[in-house]
Design a protein around this motif. Structure first.
Motif, PDB file in Angstrom:
ATOM      1  N   SER A  71      54.195  42.944  43.741  1.00  0.00           N
ATOM      2  CA  SER A  71      53.547  42.879  42.436  1.00  0.00           C
ATOM      3  C   SER A  71      52.040  43.024  42.602  1.00  0.00           C
ATOM      4  O   SER A  71      51.450  42.458  43.527  1.00  0.00           O
ATOM      5  N   LEU A  72      51.429  43.784  41.699  1.00  0.00           N
ATOM      6  CA  LEU A  72      49.980  44.000  41.715  1.00  0.00           C
ATOM      7  C   LEU A  72      49.423  43.562  40.369  1.00  0.00           C
ATOM      8  O   LEU A  72      49.684  44.195  39.345  1.00  0.00           O
ATOM      9  N   ALA A  73      48.674  42.477  40.352  1.00  0.00           N
ATOM     10  CA  ALA A  73      48.100  41.959  39.115  1.00  0.00           C
ATOM     11  C   ALA A  73      47.035  42.915  38.590  1.00  0.00           C
ATOM     12  O   ALA A  73      46.377  43.626  39.350  1.00  0.00           O
ATOM     13  N   ASN A  74      46.841  42.917  37.274  1.00  0.00           N
ATOM     14  CA  ASN A  74      45.817  43.741  36.644  1.00  0.00           C
ATOM     15  C   ASN A  74      44.422  43.260  37.052  1.00  0.00           C
ATOM     16  O   ASN A  74      44.172  42.059  37.146  1.00  0.00           O
ATOM     17  N   ASN A  75      43.526  44.210  37.319  1.00  0.00           N
ATOM     18  CA  ASN A  75      42.134  43.919  37.681  1.00  0.00           C
ATOM     19  C   ASN A  75      42.012  42.966  38.863  1.00  0.00           C
ATOM     20  O   ASN A  75      41.134  42.102  38.899  1.00  0.00           O
TER      21      ASN A  75
END
Length: 160
Positions: free
Chosen positions: A25-29
């Protein structure tokens, strides 16, 4: 450093290929260190998979041709900024991004997979990690297909 050394037949040049086998998972900003959990090639024990990095020693220090990329799921919206970094630290854990590449994804496709390459010189004690940033407005995940090359970093020594 001259890159003119002749390689004799049968010589194995130090090289590594670290790959991601599970979606991340890659969180926003937010910037995330890529989870690289498979060493497909690792001639001189570069891989430190528990720390998601490749480590250079006295016997592997030198100039490398590096290749890296990140495969990201496309959930139907554009990513204005997608940054894929190679970050380098030294033996005292002092480090920074040495290579900073940027891509924009505007198409609606199952995934995007930009790859990049460069040359860089490393000394004993240096180590590198792959770092990913995205700002799609929500979280995204890396795209993983079994047996494929997924998000990765690799290096081949080309000079002393």
């Amino acid at each position: 450093m001259a890159l003119t050394k002749v390689i004799s037949k049968g010589t194995v040049l130090p090289h590594f290929f670290l790959n991601q086998t599970s979606s991340q998972s890659l969180a926003n900003n937010n910037s995330e260190i890529a989870t690289l959990d498979e060493a497909r090639h690792d001639t001189h024990s570069f891989a430190d998979l528990s720390n998601n990095r490749a480590v250079f020693t006295a016997s592997t220090a030198g100039t490398y041709h590096l290749t890296w990329g990140a495969k990201i799921n496309d959930s139907g919206s554009a990513i204005t900024r997608w940054l894929i970094f190679i970050s380098k630290w030294d033996a005292s854990d002092t480090g920074d991004d040495i290579i900073y590449t940027e891509a924009t994804i505007s198409a609606d496709d199952s995934y995007a997979f930009p790859t990049f390459s460069t040359m860089w010189t490393f000394v004993a004690g240096d180590y590198i990690k792959l770092r990913i940033y995205q700002n799609s407005g929500g979280s995204r995940s890396t795209y993983v297909a079994s047996g494929d090359i997924n998000s990765f970093m690799s290096g081949l020594r080309i000079g002393d």
